[in-house]
Design a protein around this motif. Structure first.
Motif, short mmCIF file in Angstrom:
data_model
loop_
_atom_site.label_atom_id
_atom_site.label_comp_id
_atom_site.label_asym_id
_atom_site.label_seq_id
_atom_site.Cartn_x
_atom_site.Cartn_y
_atom_site.Cartn_z
N LYS A 7 0.85 -1.15 0.04
CA LYS A 7 -0.22 -0.06 0.04
C LYS A 7 0.73 1.24 0.05
O LYS A 7 0.26 2.30 -0.26
CB LYS A 7 -1.06 -0.17 1.08
N ASN A 8 2.02 1.16 0.45
CA ASN A 8 2.99 2.35 0.47
C ASN A 8 4.20 2.37 -0.49
O ASN A 8 4.96 3.35 -0.30
CB ASN A 8 3.31 2.65 1.97
N ILE A 54 -5.32 -6.67 3.03
CA ILE A 54 -4.78 -5.47 2.43
C ILE A 54 -6.13 -4.90 1.59
O ILE A 54 -5.93 -3.60 1.17
CB ILE A 54 -3.59 -6.08 1.71
N ASP A 57 -7.54 -2.26 3.92
CA ASP A 57 -6.41 -1.42 4.36
C ASP A 57 -6.12 -0.34 3.05
O ASP A 57 -5.62 0.79 3.36
CB ASP A 57 -5.25 -1.98 4.84
N SER A 58 -6.12 -0.85 1.78
CA SER A 58 -5.49 0.00 0.78
C SER A 58 -6.52 0.18 -0.34
O SER A 58 -6.54 -0.90 -1.06
CB SER A 58 -4.22 -1.03 0.14
N TYR A 60 -6.27 2.25 -2.61
CA TYR A 60 -5.38 2.29 -4.06
C TYR A 60 -3.89 1.70 -3.87
O TYR A 60 -3.29 2.01 -2.88
CB TYR A 60 -5.26 3.97 -4.31
N MET A 61 -3.43 0.81 -4.58
CA MET A 61 -2.05 0.27 -4.59
C MET A 61 -1.79 0.22 -6.05
O MET A 61 -2.22 -0.15 -6.86
CB MET A 61 -2.39 -1.02 -4.00
N TRP A 122 -4.32 -0.70 -8.42
CA TRP A 122 -5.41 -1.33 -7.70
C TRP A 122 -6.33 -0.09 -7.16
O TRP A 122 -5.74 0.92 -6.24
CB TRP A 122 -4.67 -2.19 -6.45
N LYS A 141 -2.72 8.91 -4.92
CA LYS A 141 -2.06 7.88 -5.62
C LYS A 141 -2.75 7.92 -7.13
O LYS A 141 -1.81 7.53 -8.05
CB LYS A 141 -2.43 6.43 -5.28
#
Length: 153
Positions: A7-8, A54, A57-58, A60-61, A122, A141
């Motif tokens: 995610k980061n 995930i 939690d995410s 955008y990825m 994503w 993102k």
């Protein structure tokens, strides 16, 4: 092979046969593009099928590397050694305008990227290209991945 999307960070593709220590990121390698594409789809399907945390939690990825990215090494031509994240804090933002090396090293922070990324981001459980992300430009993102589509050029 091992494909990693987090995610980061940017995605990573490792060729475990030729690089067992996972030192070289092949995510942009022309010769590994088919493997990368297969693993991207497999990871996307697995995250959805198994409701991997995930996904919650995410929103955008990055599944492909953005066309522009801030380097992680020390910014060139800075006497007190700093990083892109220091621009505007301990490094004067004017360095972005006045020094090509700084501008090229810190493209996101300096706001000099004007090229949409190729590939996938994503986005809320789906793999999307810039043309599919036009309505989501308010997300950081998305604007990093698709600056041209988002009207930042």
């Amino acid at each position: 092979y091992k494909f990693i999307a987090g995610k980061n960070d940017i995605p990573f593709l490792f060729d475990l046969r030729h690089d067992p220590d996972e030192l070289i990121n092949y995510v942009d390698s022309y010769y590994h593009r088919n493997v990368k594409n297969e693993l991207q789809i497999a990871l996307h399907n697995a995250i959805n099928k198994f409701a991997a945390p995930i996904a919650d939690d995410s929103i955008y990825m990055y599944f492909d590397r953005p066309a522009c990215w801030d380097e992680r090494s020390v910014v060139p031509k800075i006497p007190n050694l700093g990083f892109c994240s220091d621009i505007g804090d301990t490094i004067d933002f004017v360095k972005c305008a006045n020094q090509n090396k700084v501008r090229n090293h810190c493209q996101i922070t300096c706001g000099t990227c004007c090229k949409d990324s190729q590939g996938y981001l994503w986005a809320k459980g789906q793999l999307k290209t810039c043309s599919q992300l036009a309505g989501e430009c308010g997300e950081k993102k998305v604007s990093i991945f698709c600056p041209e589509t988002c009207g930042q050029c």
